[in-house]
Scaffold this motif. Structure first.
Motif, PDB file in Angstrom:
ATOM      1  N   SER A 769       0.846  -1.187   0.000  1.00  0.00           N
ATOM      2  CA  SER A 769       0.000   0.000   0.000  1.00  0.00           C
ATOM      3  C   SER A 769       0.880   1.235   0.000  1.00  0.00           C
ATOM      4  CB  SER A 769      -0.916   0.014   1.229  1.00  0.00           C
ATOM      5  OG  SER A 769      -1.693   1.187   1.266  1.00  0.00           O
ATOM      6  N   LEU A 772      -1.149   4.219   4.575  1.00  0.00           N
ATOM      7  CA  LEU A 772      -1.510   3.376   5.712  1.00  0.00           C
ATOM      8  C   LEU A 772      -2.211   4.203   6.761  1.00  0.00           C
ATOM      9  CD1 LEU A 772       1.791   1.378   6.441  1.00  0.00           C
ATOM     10  CD2 LEU A 772      -0.076   0.706   4.925  1.00  0.00           C
ATOM     11  N   ASP A 776      -1.673  -0.143  10.919  1.00  0.00           N
ATOM     12  CA  ASP A 776      -1.641  -1.121   9.844  1.00  0.00           C
ATOM     13  C   ASP A 776      -0.211  -1.617   9.624  1.00  0.00           C
ATOM     14  OD1 ASP A 776      -4.315  -0.713   9.490  1.00  0.00           O
ATOM     15  OD2 ASP A 776      -4.107   0.543   7.689  1.00  0.00           O
ATOM     16  N   ILE A 778       2.597  -3.151   6.709  1.00  0.00           N
ATOM     17  CA  ILE A 778       2.891  -2.975   5.288  1.00  0.00           C
ATOM     18  C   ILE A 778       3.836  -4.084   4.852  1.00  0.00           C
ATOM     19  CG2 ILE A 778       4.874  -1.428   5.650  1.00  0.00           C
ATOM     20  CD1 ILE A 778       3.963   0.089   3.125  1.00  0.00           C
ATOM     21  N   VAL A 875       1.777   7.540   6.192  1.00  0.00           N
ATOM     22  CA  VAL A 875       0.960   7.072   7.311  1.00  0.00           C
ATOM     23  C   VAL A 875       0.058   8.212   7.751  1.00  0.00           C
ATOM     24  CG1 VAL A 875       0.982   6.298   9.725  1.00  0.00           C
ATOM     25  CG2 VAL A 875       2.639   5.365   8.100  1.00  0.00           C
TER      26      VAL A 875
END
Length: 883
Positions: A769, A772, A776, A778, A875
Motif C-alpha cells: 500500500s 496506511l 496497519d 505494510i 501514514v
C-alpha cells in the motif's frame, strides 16, 4: 479423586518423605500437582537459613529434603564453556555477521543440547558444580555502541533490530520448544545500558535520555522477554539514573515485571550486589545487610556472590521480611522445576540426551557452516580473490596466523582439535609451498606464544615443534599414554583431558627438543596459566635449557604468569625440556609458553619469506588477550580490556607496510572482535577479509574463502569508522553521532557492508500500500537475482527512513534475510513491517506510529552504498504503543 486429594493433603502436611538424589529415583515427587504447588510445598519444609542459602548462585544441597546442590552459573555464549570439550562456534560478533537468524537458532539449539548432555552426565557422576548447570548466562544483547569496548565481541553488534532478531532466535533455540519443560534457561544480559568502559563499570552511573533508553538500549531486551520468553535475565554492574541496575526498581519492576510481564528470575552479575556498599563503587548501601535488602527489594532474585547470606542478619534487624525472601526463592525453584530437575527422567524429554551429542558430527558441521557464513569480504581489488589453488608459494605471516586465542574469542567452549590458520592454509593449498613467520607481536610489550619456527623435535629435525609425552598422573612415572609432536606450547584444556586416556584433573606433560633464538641476547619469556582454580600448588612447571634448570614456578590466583629471562649467546639450536604438572580438582588447564619479542627482528624474518613468495597472507588484528573483560593490560592503544584507539596497533601496521614494500601482492585477513580502522590496508592491500574470532572450524572457513570454495556473504554488524576522532567520548552513552543510525561522517565500511565473488541485482520493489492508517502493517516485496558467474549468498536488507524529527535516526534496519542463489537464479523476497517496526520513539521515550512520509529501501546493504531500490508510502494518524 479421593486418593488424589488425600495425597495432596499428606504432602501439604509434610508426612511423606521426598525421594533421593539419584538420577534413576523419583526426586521431589507429586508431579500430579502443579509446579507452583510443588514449590510451595518444598518451601514450606525449608528453614529460614536454608531459604537464604538458596539465594546465591552456589545453592547448597539440603540433604534432609533430598534437594541437590545447584550452581546457577553456566556459560554458553558460542558453545558450552569451561566444562571440558564442546563445539566451539564463532564468537557472537561473528555469528551476527552471518545475518542469519535461523542459523543462530540452530546454533543455540546445539549449545543447549550439549549443555543437557553434560548436565545429564554430571548428575550421573554426582557433579553439581559451576558450569555444569542448565541456567545459561547468554546471550549478551548489549548494544555495541562504541568499538573501543572490549566486550563488544560478545554482542550481536550496534543495531537494536538486528540484535533483537538474533537474540530472540538464540533464546528460543536455547530454551527449546517443549510445552512444559525447558531444555535450558537463557539469560539475556547485561540489563541494562551497559557497554563499557570496563575500568568504571562497577561505579559508573549512566543517565541515558528517555529517547536513547527506549530506542536503542531496551528493544532487544524487550524482544527476548516478551517474544522469546527468556526465563532469566542478568542485571548489570553500572547504575542507571543513579540506581545500580541490580537495585533499580524502575528497570526490574516497572519495566521488566509490570510492562513486560516477566515471570522468570533475575540474577546479578558477579559481585554486583557487593558494589552497592563497596567504597570504590556505588555507595548505595551502608552495609552488606542493606545491600542484600536493596537487591531483594528491587527484584534481583539470586546473587552471584555471597552478600545475600547476610540476609539472616537483615531479618534479625527487621530490615526485610520472610515473605520478600520467599518471593525470590519461589522464582528460583520454579525455574528448576521447569527444567525438570526434580522429575523422573522418564517424564523429561531432554533427560535422555546422551553425552555423545557433545561435539557430535552434526554440531561440528554446523560450526563450519557458521564460520563460513561469518566471513565478510571488505575489499577485493580487481577480483584478486579467490586465489589459484596452484599458487606456487604462499607466505602466511602475522601474530594471528598460528594463534589459538584468535580462534576462540572469550567466554569460549574448548575445541577438541582446532586447526590454526597456517595449517588450514597448508591443507587447502596442497600444491603450494607454505612459508610461515610470526611477523610481529600484537603490540609492543605484549607477550604472545613462542612461534613454532623456534622449536624442533631434535637438532637434526626439519619439522617444527617439540616432542610431547603425556602421562596419566602428575609424577611422570611409567610410560607416556601418548607421544606426539606439538608445534607450540599453546593449549586450552579447561576441564578437558589433553589426550585420550589422560584424566582432565591430573596429568603431566614433558616437551623435549630444541629452541633456537632468532638473535643473540636476552629473551623475555613467560609461562602463562589461563584459568586454573585453585592454582597455588596445583599447577607447576620446570624449564631446562642445555640440561640446566632456568625456571621453575607454580602460579597463584593473584599471579597467573611466571616471567623470566634467558640469554642466548648464539642463534644455534639448544636442547630444551619443559615439564608441566596439572593437578587441580575443579578446572584448568590453560597453558602457554610465551615471549615478548622485539618487533624489528620479527619483521625482518617476515620480509625475508615474503620476498620468496608469490602472495602474502597477513593475519593481523586483535586478540581476546587484548580486548575483553576487565583486564590488567595497559599498553599503547589498550587499557583494562578496552581500546584507547581503533587503528591497527603500530607493530602490526609497520609489518603490513614492510610486507607491501616487497612488491608482492598482499591479502589482509583480520581476526578481531571489534571494528578496526584499517585505512592504509584499504588503500594498499589487494584484498581484505574480516574473519572475527571464528571458532573451531574458522581456520578452514578462512582457507576455503581464500580459495573460492566458500563464497563470502557475511555483512558487518558494526560500523568500521575511519578513526577514533570520528567518535564521541567513550564514556558518553548518548547515541548522537554513533552507529550508522546517527553517524554524520563517512565510515571506512558501513554497517551491513560486505562483498561477494558474484553480483546480485534487485528489481520490482513494490509495497502492499502507498497509504496506511496508523496501526496497519505494510509488506514490501522484491526480486533478487544472481547476475554473476558463481553461486553465493546475498543478504537482502530492508531499511526504513522515517519522517524527520529532532531525534529520529537517519535510517534504521527493519528487515533482513539471507539467500543462496545460483548464477542467473532469481528469488522473491517478502518483508512485513508491523506497527512496532514502523513506530518511532519521541524525546520523552514514548513510542508511537506517527503520521508522515516514509521511504523503504531494499538492497544488499545501506541504500547509499550498493545497488538497491526504494519506495515511498505515507501514514495517516497516530497510534501510541505500550512499552
Amino acid at each position: 479423586m479421593w486418593l488424589h486429594l488425600i495425597s495432596v493433603l499428606i504432602v501439604l502436611l509434610g508426612l511423606l518423605p521426598l525421594a533421593s538424589f539419584g538420577q534413576s529415583s523419583k526426586r521431589l515427587l507429586y508431579s500430579s500437582l502443579s509446579d507452583d504447588e510443588r514449590v510451595n510445598d518444598l518451601m514450606s519444609r525449608m528453614t529460614l537459613d536454608e531459604k537464604i542459602a538458596q539465594l546465591i548462585n552456589t545453592a547448597p544441597a539440603i540433604p534432609r529434603l533430598n534437594l541437590p546442590a545447584y550452581d546457577y552459573w553456566s556459560e554458553g555464549l558460542h558453545g558450552v564453556a569451561r566444562s571440558g570439550y564442546a563445539t566451539l562456534f564463532p564468537q557472537a560478533i561473528g555469528m551476527a555477521a552471518t545475518w542469519d537468524a535461523p542459523l543462530i537458532h540452530q546454533i543455540s539449539t546445539a549449545i543447549s543440547t550439549e549443555a543437557r548432555a553434560k548436565y545429564n552426565e554430571a548428575v550421573r557422576l554426582n557433579i553439581h558444580s559451576i558450569y555444569y548447570g542448565l541456567t545459561i548466562w547468554s546471550p549478551n544483547i548489549n548494544i555495541f555502541r562504541d568499538p573501543r569496548w572490549g566486550r563488544g565481541q560478545e554482542t550481536y553488534g550496534e543495531d537494536p533490530f538486528l540484535t533483537a532478531r538474533l537474540g530472540v532466535a538464540f533464546v528460543e533455540g536455547l530454551q527449546g520448544d517443549d510445552p512444559h519443560y525447558l531444555r535450558a534457561i537463557a539469560t539475556p544480559k547485561h540489563y541494562a545500558v551497559h557497554s563499557g568502559p570496563e575500568s568504571t563499570r562497577h561505579s559508573a552511573n549512566v543517565d541515558p535520555s528517555p529517547y536513547d533508553l527506549w530506542d536503542t538500549y531496551l528493544p532487544a531486551f524487550r524482544a527476548t522477554i516478551t517474544e522469546a520468553k527468556a526465563d532469566s535475565i542478568m542485571c548489570a554492574y553500572n547504575s542507571i539514573n543513579n540506581y545500580p541496575a541490580c537495585a533499580n526498581k524502575y528497570l526490574l519492576q516497572t519495566v521488566l515485571r509490570d510492562a513486560w510481564s516477566f515471570k522468570g528470575f533475575v540474577t546479578s552479575d558477579c559481585g554486583a550486589i557487593d558494589d552497592f556498599y563497596e567504597v570504590t563503587a556505588h555507595h548505595l548501601s551502608p552495609s552488606k545487610e542493606a545491600a542484600a535488602v536493596a537487591g531483594i527489594e528491587a527484584g534481583t532474585d539470586t546473587n552471584c556472590g555471597e552478600t545475600y547470606l547476610s540476609l539472616t542478619e537483615a531479618l534479625k534487624k527487621h530490615l526485610i521480611s520472610e515473605s520478600q525472601i520467599n518471593a525470590s526463592l519461589k522464582r528460583l525453584l520454579l525455574a528448576r522445576y521447569r527444567l525438570g530437575l526434580f522429575d523422573d527422567a522418564s517424564r523429561v524429554p531432554y533427560a535422555a540426551i546422551p553425552f555423545s551429542e557433545v561435539h557430535s558430527p552434526s554440531h561440528r558441521e554446523l560450526a563450519k557452516t557458521a564460520a563460513r557464513k561469518s566471513m565478510v569480504l571488505l575489499k577485493n581489488d580487481s577480483s584478486f580473490l579467490p586465489l589459484d589453488l596452484n599458487t606456487r608459494t604462499i607466505a602466511v605471516i602475522g601474530p594471528n596466523a598460528a594463534s589459538l586465542a584468535a580462534i576462540e574469542g572469550n567466554y569460549n567452549a574448548i575445541a577438541e582439535d582446532p586447526k590454526l590458520p597456517v595449517d588450514a592454509i597448508a591443507a587447502e593449498f596442497k600444491n603450494s609451498m607454505i612459508l610461515y613467520a610470526q611477523g610481529s607481536p600484537y603490540a609492543d610489550q605484549v607477550p604472545l606464544p613462542i612461534p613454532r619456527t623456534m622449536f624442533h623435535p631434535s637438532k637434526s629435525a626439519v619439522e617444527n615443534g617439540l616432542k610431547a609425552e603425556y602421562f596419566s598422573d602428575s609424577t611422570f612415572q611409567g610410560n607416556p599414554v601418548t607421544t606426539r609432536i606439538d608445534k607450540a606450547i599453546d593449549f586450552d584444556w579447561n576441564s578437558a583431558a589433553p589426550t585420550p586416556g589422560v584424566p582432565s584433573n591430573s596429568f603431566a606433560v614433558r616437551w623435549t627438543g630444541t629452541i633456537t633464538a632468532p638473535q643473540t641476547g636476552d629473551l623475555a619469556l613467560a609461562m602463562h596459566f589461563g584459568d586454573c582454580y585453585p592454582c597455588t600448588g596445583h599447577e607447576q612447571f620446570k624449564i631446562f635449557v642445555d640440561g640446566k634448570l632456568i625456571a621453575s614456578d607454580s602460579p597463584s590466583e593473584n599471579s597467573l604468569d611466571s616471567h623470566f629471562r634467558l640469554n642466548f649467546v648464539d642463534t644455534n639450536p639448544h636442547d630444551l625440556r619443559v615439564e608441566y604438572i596439572h593437578h587441580a580438582p575443579l578446572r584448568g588447564a590453560d597453558l602457554s609458553f610465551e615471549w615478548t619479542p622485539q618487533s624489528s627482528y620479527l619483521r625482518k624474518e617476515a620480509v625475508a619469506i615474503a620476498q620468496k613468495s608469490d602472495v602474502i597472507l597477513a593475519f593481523v588484528g586483535l586478540s581476546p588477550n587484548l580486548e575483553g573483560e576487565e583486564m590488567s593490560l595497559h599498553v599503547e592503544g589498550f587499557a583494562g580490556g578496552d581500546r584507547t584507539d581503533i587503528k591497527l596497533p603500530a607493530a602490526q601496521q609497520e609489518l603490513l607496510e614492510a610486507l607491501a614494500a616487497t612488491g608482492k601482492p598482499l591479502v589482509v585477513i583480520l581476526m578481531n572482535g571489534s571494528a578496526l580502522s584499517v585505512n592504509w590496508a584499504q588503500e594498499h592491500a589487494k584484498a581484505i577479509l574480516e574473519a572475527w574470532y571464528p571458532g573451531e572450524a574458522g581456520s578452514e572457513a578462512i582457507a576455503e574463502t581464500l580459495s573460492g570454495q566458500n563464497n563470502p556473504g557475511g555483512r558487518l554488524p558494526v560500523t568500521f569508522y575511519a578513526g577514533v576522532e570520528q567518535l564521541p567520548a567513550f564514556s558518553d552513552y548518548s547515541m548522537a553521532n554513533r552507529t550508522y543510525r546517527y553517524f554524520k561522517g563517512k565510515p571506512l565500511y558501513g554497517f551491513g557492508y560486505g562483498l561477494s565473488y558474484t553480483i546480485f541485482s534487485y528489481q520490482n520493489l513494490r509495497l502492499s500500500s502507498s497509504k496506511l492508517k496508523a496501526g496497519d502493517s505494510i509488506t514490501a516485496e522484491a526480486d533478487v537475482k544472481n547476475t554473476g558467474t558463481r553461486e553465493g549468498d546475498e543478504v537482502a536488507e530492508l531499511y526504513l527512513m522515517p519522517p524527520y524529527s529532532s531525534v529520529s535516526p537517519n535510517l534504521a534496519l527493519a528487515g533482513f534475510t539471507r539467500l543462496h542463489l545460483k548464477p542467473d537464479e532469481t528469488t522473491h523476497v517478502t518483508f512485513t513491517l508491523d506497527s512496532r517496526t514502523l513506530s518511532q520513539v519521541d524525546d520523552k521515550g514514548n513510542r508511537a506510529v506517527v503520521p508522515g512520509s516514509y521511504v523503504i529501501a531494499v538492497g544488499g546493504s545501506q541504500p547509499d552504498s550498493r545497488l538497491g531500490k526504494t519506495a515511498s508510502f505515507s501514514v495517516q494518524g497516530t497510534l501510541k504503543l505500550p512499552h
